[in-house]
Design a protein around this motif. Structure first.
Motif, short mmCIF file in Angstrom:
data_model
loop_
_atom_site.label_atom_id
_atom_site.label_comp_id
_atom_site.label_asym_id
_atom_site.label_seq_id
_atom_site.Cartn_x
_atom_site.Cartn_y
_atom_site.Cartn_z
N LEU A 1 -26.18 7.54 22.50
CA LEU A 1 -26.73 8.75 22.25
C LEU A 1 -25.43 9.38 22.11
N VAL A 2 -24.47 10.57 21.60
CA VAL A 2 -23.31 11.31 21.58
C VAL A 2 -23.93 12.51 22.22
N ILE A 3 -23.76 12.99 22.54
CA ILE A 3 -23.70 14.21 23.31
C ILE A 3 -22.34 15.21 23.60
N ASP A 4 -22.87 16.54 22.60
CA ASP A 4 -21.63 17.30 23.85
C ASP A 4 -22.28 18.63 23.63
N ASP A 5 -21.54 19.66 24.26
CA ASP A 5 -21.28 21.30 24.45
C ASP A 5 -21.57 21.43 23.05
N PHE A 6 -20.77 21.85 22.53
CA PHE A 6 -20.81 22.37 21.24
C PHE A 6 -20.14 21.40 20.56
N LEU A 7 -20.66 22.15 18.97
CA LEU A 7 -20.15 21.16 17.39
C LEU A 7 -19.84 22.56 16.79
N ALA A 8 -17.97 22.60 16.66
CA ALA A 8 -17.95 23.65 15.64
C ALA A 8 -16.65 22.84 14.38
N ASN A 9 -15.83 22.54 14.32
CA ASN A 9 -15.14 21.73 13.93
C ASN A 9 -15.55 20.58 13.60
N VAL B 1 -23.36 9.41 25.95
CA VAL B 1 -21.62 8.72 25.88
C VAL B 1 -21.35 10.66 25.50
N THR B 2 -20.21 11.22 25.84
CA THR B 2 -20.19 12.36 25.68
C THR B 2 -18.63 12.52 26.19
N PHE C 1 -18.87 8.75 29.92
CA PHE C 1 -17.85 10.11 29.20
C PHE C 1 -16.11 9.95 29.37
N ALA C 2 -16.06 9.80 28.23
CA ALA C 2 -14.55 9.16 27.03
C ALA C 2 -13.63 10.56 28.39
#
Length: 193
Positions: free
Chosen positions: A121-129, A55-56, A78-79
């Motif tokens: 499995l959650v995938i994302d490009d960036f993790l910031a906040n 999931v992204t 994808f959401a």
């Protein structure tokens, strides 16, 4: 992931102490060969987790998520940030604040694609906040799905996203952890940290 770090140093542009622009290979133009390696790396990290879905959130998380799904041989969801005419019933929804765009979006996934039978499995490009990842976790919670972990391509470790997610009991795996963007230079977290 050394190849990713090298690409960040070579093609990334530090806009200020909080913003790293990687549009030449991740967020606008996609380096498909690098994304394939990223997908395989996430698949290796979660090969024994029983993942049934990746999931992204649209849009920049889609490329690494698709390659992870391909390597794991599972569907990718994808959401959506905007509802379409065809997406009007039985939706899981959560609000997500975007640090980069300075807006809040309601994200949605259809209940027919994400269920209590899924291990995600959650995938994302960036993790910031951490807001995008937390929003995706919330959608999975609403569906009754288990979340095996959060896979992040680039983490800005000087922001609090990882801590927020880990405090909720979730595993976080980042392929490149940025310690600092000061003086127009990318400094990575060392392996020992």
């Amino acid at each position: 992931m050394q190849e990713l770090k090298e690409m960040i140093v070579k093609k990334g542009i530090v806009l200020d102490e909080n913003v790293l622009k990687v549009d030449s290979f991740l967020t606008h133009q996609i380096d498909a060969l690098l994304m394939e390696k990223i997908g395989k790396r996430f698949a290796k990290l979660y090969q024994n987790a029983g993942i049934t879905k990746v999931v992204t959130i649209e849009a920049s998380g889609i490329a690494p998520a698709v390659f992870a799904g391909l390597a794991l041989n599972v569907p990718v969801i994808f959401a959506r940030k905007q509802k379409s005419l065809t997406m009007n019933t039985e939706l899981l929804t959560a609000s997500v604040y975007s640090f980069t765009k300075q807006v809040t979006n309601d994200i949605s996934i259809s209940t027919k694609f994400l269920t209590s039978d899924d291990c995600v499995l959650v995938i994302d490009d960036f993790l910031a906040n951490g807001q995008a990842a937390l929003g995706l976790i919330e959608l999975c919670r609403q569906a009754g799905s288990d979340v095996a972990g959060i896979g992040i391509v680039i983490e800005k470790s000087f922001q609090n996203g990882r801590q927020l997610i880990e405090d909720k009991g979730y595993r976080v795996d980042s392929l490149a952890r940025v310690k600092s963007l000061k003086d127009n230079k990318v400094e990575f977290v060392s392996e020992e940290e």
